[in-house]
Design an enzyme around this catalytic site. Structure first.
Site, PDB file in Angstrom:
ATOM      1  N   SER A 365       0.861  -1.175   0.000  1.00  0.00           N
ATOM      2  CA  SER A 365       0.000   0.000   0.000  1.00  0.00           C
ATOM      3  C   SER A 365       0.896   1.222   0.000  1.00  0.00           C
ATOM      4  O   SER A 365       1.703   1.403   0.914  1.00  0.00           O
ATOM      5  CB  SER A 365      -0.907   0.017   1.228  1.00  0.00           C
ATOM      6  OG  SER A 365      -1.563   1.265   1.329  1.00  0.00           O
ATOM      7  N   ARG A 366       0.776   2.055  -1.045  1.00  0.00           N
ATOM      8  CA  ARG A 366       1.660   3.220  -1.139  1.00  0.00           C
ATOM      9  C   ARG A 366       1.212   4.349  -0.220  1.00  0.00           C
ATOM     10  O   ARG A 366       1.891   5.362  -0.112  1.00  0.00           O
ATOM     11  CB  ARG A 366       1.747   3.684  -2.598  1.00  0.00           C
ATOM     12  CG  ARG A 366       2.361   2.613  -3.498  1.00  0.00           C
ATOM     13  CD  ARG A 366       2.664   3.104  -4.903  1.00  0.00           C
ATOM     14  NE  ARG A 366       3.140   1.985  -5.708  1.00  0.00           N
ATOM     15  CZ  ARG A 366       2.405   1.323  -6.596  1.00  0.00           C
ATOM     16  NH1 ARG A 366       1.149   1.686  -6.792  1.00  0.00           N
ATOM     17  NH2 ARG A 366       2.899   0.323  -7.279  1.00  0.00           N
ATOM     18  N   VAL A 367       0.052   4.171   0.413  1.00  0.00           N
ATOM     19  CA  VAL A 367      -0.384   5.148   1.419  1.00  0.00           C
ATOM     20  C   VAL A 367       0.178   4.776   2.781  1.00  0.00           C
ATOM     21  O   VAL A 367       0.537   5.626   3.591  1.00  0.00           O
ATOM     22  CB  VAL A 367      -1.926   5.241   1.443  1.00  0.00           C
ATOM     23  CG1 VAL A 367      -2.402   6.112   2.583  1.00  0.00           C
ATOM     24  CG2 VAL A 367      -2.433   5.773   0.116  1.00  0.00           C
TER      25      VAL A 367
END
Length: 503
Positions: A365-367
């Site tokens: 997850s790039r968040v």
């Protein structure tokens, strides 16, 4: 007598002359040159616009796709057998719109907004264009609010935030739809409107999803947009755009939406069929060169709006089907590059009974932590490393080497991590309970529990948290503060007391 008649006729003519208005209405019309497979080629529509709605005879509608020098290519949104060569086609001057509104919640509709559930007509509050430019960067805010999935492995390893685009990818029959449906089920009571878009699925699959959502009370806040495998390619092509248009209506009212596209692989195939029939040039692997734009302009419409625009959001969960786990193929790499991370489901793990079959190494997850509560963030820090270390050691120990105490301890911790991340179908868990069981795992409280008893320990712990005063106090504090209890000694004492009572 004849004078009276002539006088009356003269007065009547005068009135008609006075009432006459020189209103000349012009219509842009064309002629169908060829038709077939849901595609019509039309000559004469010189002023047609891209995506403009067209009217064919017999109440059939179409949408402009190709603008050629001497003809227009249109997709038909109805029964193409009712359209014949030589038929007259009229331009409407309007871009294709679909009805939107609160009354769509709880209903099954087709991509044009027409009901499919036999519950009568739906009153539209407004109409919105099916194609729309995505919200600009300056009108967005950062993704910082968790969208709880109720799935431990996701909330801990691959957190999803409101306004994020998280891809679910894997081979067929590995649980992709199940993850999406469970995420919808977990939004109950969280003020999130969910939209499930079925693209090219079997009718029975859509009915199963509907029955599941209905039985868990999730249809009270959900909409199903259905374009099944029996529908023509133009309908499949429109389905996801219709879904996100509905979601945007709610987002601009300051509400949070979750939209599932199941799946975009079939959407790309439908678009490829249309493109080939429209004689668009193919790109690599015989796909049209603009298939990236097909999905990027769809997924870019997912966003979290700034506070000035109401702070609403659309969270997108696109699903992509891989062939033999090949995530480097054309469509998977396209969507991976558009989204903010992916959840990769592995067939081998699924068949071993590890469900959800998430590959922690390839899922990301790039968040990240911005989409986690403080409690989950605190207890999930070492999980990914523990799993990666376990997978590496597991492969190494197949050679039968002697293990030192440290290696054996890491293997034991890895086994328990895999076991605790298992979860049954439609068994979503509140984040406060996830926090407690993961706290037990990372702080070694499960190291003395036999692996075969791990899941029983977990279920008994959840029941104890619901029934005992100490358990209720802990979960209530985590729920309200979104963090672990400030007095960790109280949490540790509770867990030790529960372990003594567990048998």
């Amino acid at each position: 007598m004849s004078n009276i008649n002539l006088s009356e006729i003269s007065n009547l003519i005068k009135k008609q002359i006075e009432a006459y208005k020189d209103d000349i209405k012009t219509e842009t019309i064309g002629t169908v040159v060829s038709v077939g497979d849901g595609i019509a080629i039309i000559h004469g529509l010189d002023n047609a616009m891209s995506s403009e709605l067209l009217i064919f005879p017999n109440d059939v509608y179409g949408m402009v796709q190709n603008l050629e020098s001497d003809s227009v290519g249109a997709i038909l949104l109805g029964d193409s057998s009712k359209v014949r060569e030589g038929d007259i086609v009229k331009c409407t001057g309007k871009i294709l719109n679909i009805p939107v509104g609160e009354d769509f919640i709880g209903r099954i509709i087709d991509p044009l907004g027409l009901p499919l559930d036999g519950k009568g007509a739906i009153e539209a509050k407004d109409y919105r264009p099916i194609e729309k430019k995505a919200t600009g960067v300056m009108d967005r805010s950062s993704v910082n609010t968790p969208l709880q999935t109720g799935i431990k492995a996701l909330d801990a390893l691959v957190p999803i935030g409101r306004g994020q685009r998280e891809l679910i990818i894997g081979d067929r029959q590995t649980g992709k739809t199940s993850i999406a449906v469970d995420t919808i089920l977990n939004q109950k009571g969280k003020d999130v409107i969910c939209i499930y878009v079925a693209i090219g699925q079997k009718q029975s699959t859509v009915e199963d999803v509907y029955e599941t959502l209905k039985s868990y009370g999730a249809m009270d806040y959900s909409i199903i947009v259905s374009a099944t495998a029996s529908n023509p390619a133009p309908v499949l092509y429109l389905a996801p755009y219709s879904g996100v248009t509905l979601a945007e209506y709610f987002m601009y009212q300051g509400k949070d939406c979750l939209i599932v596209y199941d799946d975009l692989s079939k959407h790309a195939v439908a678009y490829r069929e249309l493109s080939l029939l429209l004689h668009r040039p193919p790109g690599r692997e015989a796909y049209p060169g603009d298939v990236f734009y097909l999905h990027s302009r769809l997924l870019e419409r997912a966003a979290k709006l700034s506070a000035e625009l109401g702070g609403g959001s659309i969270t997108a969960l696109p699903i992509i089907e891989t062939q033999a786990g090949d995530i480097s193929a054309y469509i998977p790499t396209n969507v991976i590059s558009i989204t903010d991370g992916q959840i990769f489901l592995q067939s081998d793990s699924f068949y071993k009974g590890i469900r959800p079959a998430i590959n922690a190494g390839l899922s990301v997850s790039r968040v990240g932590g911005a989409a986690q509560t403080k409690a989950i963030k605190k207890v999930s820090g070492t999980l990914r490393l523990d799993l990666a270390s376990y997978r590496e050691l597991e492969a190494f120990t197949q050679f039968g080497s002697d293990l030192d105490a440290s290696t054996k301890a890491r293997l034991d911790r890895g086994e328990r991590t895999v076991e605790i991340l298992k979860q049954g179908l439609h068994e979503t868990i509140p984040f406060e309970k996830e926090s407690v069981i993961l706290y037990c795992l990372v702080n070694g409280y499960l190291d003395t529990i036999a692996v075969k008893d791990i899941l029983r320990f977990e279920h008994d712990l959840y029941r104890d948290l619901d029934l005992t005063e100490a358990g209720k106090a802990i979960t209530e504090e985590i729920r309200t503060t979104k963090a672990l209890p400030q007095d960790l000694d109280r949490l540790n004492a509770y867990i030790l007391d529960f372990k003594k009572r567990f048998n």
